[in-house]
Write a protein that holds these residues in place. Structure first.
Motif, short mmCIF file in Angstrom:
data_model
loop_
_atom_site.label_atom_id
_atom_site.label_comp_id
_atom_site.label_asym_id
_atom_site.label_seq_id
_atom_site.Cartn_x
_atom_site.Cartn_y
_atom_site.Cartn_z
N PRO A 1 6.53 -58.20 -0.04
CA PRO A 1 7.64 -59.01 0.46
C PRO A 1 8.72 -59.33 -0.57
O PRO A 1 9.46 -60.28 -0.38
N PHE A 2 8.80 -58.55 -1.62
CA PHE A 2 9.80 -58.85 -2.65
C PHE A 2 10.84 -57.75 -2.77
O PHE A 2 11.35 -57.52 -3.85
N ASP A 3 11.14 -57.01 -1.71
CA ASP A 3 12.03 -55.87 -1.90
C ASP A 3 13.48 -56.23 -1.67
O ASP A 3 14.24 -55.48 -1.08
N LEU A 4 13.88 -57.40 -2.17
CA LEU A 4 15.26 -57.83 -1.96
C LEU A 4 16.31 -56.90 -2.54
O LEU A 4 17.40 -56.82 -2.01
N PRO A 5 16.02 -56.20 -3.66
CA PRO A 5 17.07 -55.34 -4.20
C PRO A 5 17.56 -54.30 -3.20
O PRO A 5 18.67 -53.84 -3.30
N VAL B 1 22.07 -52.78 3.33
CA VAL B 1 22.07 -51.36 3.69
C VAL B 1 21.53 -50.47 2.57
O VAL B 1 22.11 -49.44 2.25
N GLY B 2 20.43 -50.87 1.99
CA GLY B 2 19.80 -50.01 1.00
C GLY B 2 20.03 -50.44 -0.43
O GLY B 2 19.47 -49.86 -1.34
N GLY B 3 20.85 -51.45 -0.64
CA GLY B 3 21.00 -51.98 -2.00
C GLY B 3 21.61 -50.97 -2.94
O GLY B 3 22.57 -50.28 -2.59
N TYR B 4 21.03 -50.88 -4.14
CA TYR B 4 21.70 -50.13 -5.18
C TYR B 4 21.77 -48.64 -4.90
O TYR B 4 22.51 -47.93 -5.55
#
Lengths: 147, 261, 415, 181
Positions: C227-231, C238-241
């Motif tokens: 549950p820590f996939d905030l990046p 929309v997919g972050g970096y």
């Protein structure tokens, strides 16, 4: 390995790092870049210290470098906070905003000529259009054609 | 002031050495790169810089057999080249990245010396924490990465003065180290570099002889942490509604976020 | 030299294959948990034989490589290319100090492989083993932050900022969880850490339950798994970096993410779950000693068994990662930070102090270092007490309720 | 608006119980649900239908909305009276009717051409609802494919042939649903 050569080389590299950091600190105007240059000077000293530590077969040099790393961390924390505050007040990272601390008889440095901003840089943060806009048939707007 | 006759005395010898020319070339290249010329001038500066770096590296002493020599050369080039690129890069983000590269080179040099812990700790603390935090701030403050004050220096004299000063530092180091070049080589590796129990010995030494320093450093870090938070909180509260207009304010770029109040 | 190269080759090949098949496993686990079947079509190429979809990774790879690799016009080209390389190199280099087995005896079937038994780690005897892993994980932050910045896209940039803040914040509890282990085993060398668990038979998960909890949570955050996939949360960023990436560069990012997960499970297993050790099966000494009646004639069998035990444990931990992914919703970002600084950091400190005191007590009373059964009940007592303390403090840590006495304009200054 | 404005109705957030604060019981609860589904799927209770290998079961063909058909009456004539109600009701504008005078005495008009673009259709079933004579119906044929766009434009003959193909399996809905026509 030749210990003397090792010492010589490391001291030279340390000196070069220190000198480069010095140049950067004096020449650059961006506060963060200046800070990084100061760190670079510290790195030069660290390199020399480790070399002496090895040459004399003594842990003292490495201990000192260890403490320097810790102090650099503390310095980074404080420096970052200060830079952030200065940035909040001037809206820029330019050191030239903060010339108030100069001596009373000193002239403030004013830029004679400012390099014009590259147009490519200016336009840079814009997003490219997503594609070619399709041709619109005016009749199509009035009624949807059936099959 | 004692170094001046020393320098003068060895001037004759210096002029004939590639070292001297390396320093001169390096200074020229830095001058070209730092004084905000056109792209062509910068290109020439980069070329000269590369040549001078190679020359300077070649004048270093031979440390050992070819493999370790090669490793050393590569590390030395990464370190000094990264540092030179860091101070000449126009975008501060690139500065931070080149500085990180230079730090990696330094860490490699530490490992090469057998100082394992320092090498890795440098990466963790410097590259991992400090530089990342700075990248963080840079990106927030200058999202586009280009500002006029990154292209110009204080005045026309700043760059040459700094270069002459730095060249003097390097020349001083080199001349004062000249004795080392001619001394007979020592080849017995010291105990601290070959120790199998590197970490244990380092830790033992640290806590046996430097315990008070450790405590002081710990306290210092704590105080720095509290101080940083205090500074930021204080700055936030006393933020003026409109920043006072400085008469000495240099040119501002209208494109900067929040550049003009 | 040749030995090291062979080990690197085996490790690289194994890791890449494992990453590919863990992607398949992840997709199938996701499907099973959602009452679906998952990708089961692709089999052996050019035939119609389907073997549980085992050809899927190959098909995915071919797809990624042959796809159009699109570089948007507004990116910073150099850093855009550099970012995935940095992150992949950092993820792979981590494995240099991580043992993937115990040892192989010098002689196998009468064929002499080497002068002395081969240690199954690329850089054996690295004194700084664990710090090296930390150093590389902090290099990996560069890949993320550069990728996000070079993309010149606000979602990517937000993802990069979140990611760097998260990774830096969770490095502290990760380090604190680790310090307890280092203190108890007296070394940062991962091989020695396994050895101290194997010789005493007490895994550190049993001896230091609190440290185990802290480390596992921090490892999840470091690997940026739910549950820590905030990046990279798809719904918000929309997919972050890696929003702007496609083709093989995206593949590098995704592989690096899986490698992070594999590295995290390696670390969890090695530091806390005994590494290659299993009671009554593998023997307790670091050397291949032909321990036990069954293996006495075949030391290589013992070496093989240890590899199998290690890999089984790692696979189980990864399956755990995947099940947990579908069990909880993502944290909000302030909750994530509060968890790191207000919960995990104090718990890690408590664990660290408790371990140090227990070590000292043990040295005074029994004169021996290393894990011992005597201290296990105390450790569990400390863990339960600390957990209850956090429970008691929970309302103070994460009070999200609206504060009606505050003027909305004052809230900013009160935070 | 101030925070102490009497017009604001403050709703208290539910307080976490001990289990919620400890996190661990909730953790186990969440994990149990997930593992239950995992075990179910592994024991072959997944709901996925592997389509080309196995045909999906259509639970109730009467309410399934697949390919259209044009119904015929007892004499084999097309039932449609070209009233345009379906074309009017169609939200996707996919029905095109050309009506002409009917050759039969029991109605005024009949469709000279009746075309449905199956690609444009959204299968909402509005035409079926609108039709006063239950001439247009949606069958339970779900595997509609074609190699070109033209192929997917169904004219009257094609729609009538769909009726011929499906009338045995699916009798006219009007009869089974108690229709009047």
């Amino acid at each position: 390995m030749n210990e003397t050569a090792l010492l010589y080389n490391y001291l030279v590299i340390g000196g070069v790092l220190f000198a480069l950091g010095l140049i950067g600190f004096v020449v650059r105007r961006n506060m963060i870049v200046m800070f990084l240059c100061a760190e670079m000077m510290l790195q030069g000293v660290s390199v020399s210290l480790v070399a002496w530590s090895r040459f004399h077969d003594d842990w003292g040099g490495q201990m000192l470098v260890l403490f320097m790393i810790a102090i650099a961390a503390a310095e980074a924390g404080i420096g970052l906070a200060l830079i952030l505050m200065l940035f909040h007040q001037s809206g820029s990272l330019d050191m030239a905003f903060w010339q108030d601390l100069r001596e009373g008889d000193q002239q403030a440095i004013v830029d004679k000529e400012v390099p014009e901003v590259d147009e490519r840089d200016r336009a840079w943060p814009q997003l490219t259009p997503a594609g070619i806009q399709p041709e619109v048939d005016p009749d199509e707007q009035l009624h949807r054609s059936k099959i | 002031m004692t170094c001046v006759p020393l320098l003068l005395g060895q001037m004759d010898q210096l002029v004939r050495s590639p070292l001297c020319w390396g320093i001169v070339l390096g200074a020229t290249s830095l001058w070209l790169l730092l004084s905000g010329g056109s792209e062509t001038l910068r290109g020439i500066g980069k070329l000269l810089g590369a040549i001078s770096l190679l020359m300077l590296t070649a004048t270093l002493m031979i440390v050992g057999d070819w493999s370790s020599q090669l490793v050393f050369w590569v590390l030395a080039l990464i370190t000094t080249g990264g540092a030179a690129a860091a101070i000449t890069a126009r975008s501060p983000v690139y500065t931070a990245i080149w500085f990180a590269v230079s730090l990696l080179g330094t860490a490699g040099l530490f490992l090469f010396q057998g100082a394992q812990f320092l090498g890795v700790a440098t990466v963790v603390v410097y590259a991992g924490a400090i530089v990342v935090t700075f990248l963080f701030v840079l990106m927030l403050a200058q999202p586009e990465g280009h500002a006029p004050y990154d292209r110009i220096s204080w005045s026309t004299f700043a760059v040459p003065t700094a270069l002459v000063g730095a060249a003097a530092v390097i020349a001083l180091v080199l001349t004062s180290l000249d004795g080392l070049r001619s001394s007979e080589p020592l080849t017995s590796p010291p105990q601290i570099a070959t120790s199998q129990q590197h970490m244990a010995e380092l830790g033992g030494h640290l806590f046996a002889y430097h315990l008070v320093s450790i405590e002081v450093i710990g306290t210092l870090l704590m105080v720095a942490l509290v101080g940083a938070i205090a500074i930021v909180l204080h700055g936030r509260k006393s933020r003026p509604e409109t920043a006072p207009d400085h008469p000495s304010r240099p040119t501002t770029d209208a494109g900067l976020p929040g550049g003009t109040p | 030299m040749i030995e090291a190269l062979v080990k690197i080759a085996i490790l690289l090949g194994g890791l890449m294959t494992a990453a590919a098949y863990f992607v398949l496993l992840e997709r199938r686990m996701a499907a099973w948990i959602q009452d679906r079947v998952g990708p089961n079509r692709v089999g052996i190429p050019l035939t119609k034989i389907r073997v549980l979809g085992l050809g899927q990774p190959l098909a995915d790879g071919v797809k990624f490589i042959t796809k159009e690799e699109y570089t948007p016009a507004h990116v910073d080209k150099r850093l855009y290319v550099l970012a995935p390389i940095v992150i992949l190199v950092a993820a792979l280099a981590t494995f240099a100090v991580i043992p993937f087995g115990s040892m192989i005896p010098a002689t196998v079937f009468g064929y002499r492989l080497a002068e002395k038994p081969i240690e199954l780690v690329v850089a054996p005897g690295a004194n700084v083993g664990m710090i090296y892993v930390f150093a590389l994980s902090s290099i990996a932050v560069y890949g993320v932050i550069l990728g996000g910045w070079a993309s010149n896209n606000k979602y990517s940039f937000l993802g990069a900022l979140r990611s760097s803040a998260q990774l830096i914040a969770y490095e502290l509890p990760l380090g604190l969880g680790l310090l307890g282990v280092v203190l108890a085993s007296g070394s940062m060398d991962l091989g020695v850490i396994i050895g101290s668990q194997a010789s005493s038979g007490i895994w550190f998960a049993i001896a230091q339950p609190l440290g185990f909890c802290v480390f596992v949570v921090a490892a999840f955050a470091e690997a940026a798994r739910l549950p820590f996939d905030l990046p990279e949360c798809e719904q918000e960023l929309v997919g972050g970096y890696h929003t702007e990436y496609s083709g093989i560069k995206l593949l590098l990012f995704l592989v690096a993410e899986f490698l992070h997960m594999i590295a995290a499970s390696f670390l969890i297993v090695i530091l806390f779950l005994g590494g290659w050790h299993f009671w009554g099966l593998t023997g307790g000494s670091a050397e291949i000693d032909g321990w036990g009646l069954a293996w006495s004639g075949a030391p290589w069998l013992q070496g093989l068994l240890r590899i199998v035990v290690l890999m089984t444990k790692i696979t189980l931990v990864i399956v755990g990662f995947m099940i947990i992914r579908w069990s909880w919703p993502r944290f909000r970002f302030d909750q994530l930070m509060a968890l790191a600084w207000k919960v995990m950091l104090p718990l890690g400190l408590i664990n660290f102090v408790a371990v140090a005191m227990m070590q000292q007590l043990q040295a005074v009373f029994t004169g021996a270092m290393g894990p011992s059964w005597l201290m296990v009940p105390i450790a569990w007592g400390v863990a339960v007490a600390a957990w209850l303390g956090i429970t008691w403090a929970a309302p103070m840590i994460a009070d999200n309720r609206p504060r009606r006495e505050l003027d909305p304009w004052e809230i900013d200054s009160q935070i | 608006m101030q925070a102490n404005d009497p017009a604001i109705k403050w709703v208290e957030e539910p307080q976490l119980g001990l289990g919620g604060k400890m996190y661990l019981p909730m953790f186990v609860q969440g994990l149990t649900t997930t593992v239950k589904h995992l075990a179910n799927s592994l024991s072959g209770k997944a709901v996925t239908v592997s389509y080309p290998d196995e045909e999906p079961e259509i639970a109730n063909p009467l309410i399934y909305r697949g390919v259209h058909r044009l119904n015929k009456d007892a004499q084999g004539r097309v039932k449609c009276v070209a009233c345009f109600l379906c074309a009017t009701a169609c939200p996707a504008h996919c029905i095109d009717i050309v009506g002409t005078e009917s050759p039969w005495p029991d109605r005024e008009k009949y469709p000279q051409s009746f075309v449905i673009d199956e690609l444009r259709c959204i299968y909402c079933g509005m035409c079926e609802e609108a039709c006063p004579v239950d001439a247009v119906e949606l069958t339970s044929l779900y595997n509609l494919t074609g190699r070109s766009r033209e192929e997917m434009i169904f004219d009257k003959e094609k729609l009538l042939s769909v009726y011929d193909a499906t009338k045995d399996a699916e009798p006219m809905k009007s009869a089974s649903l108690g229709g009047t026509v």
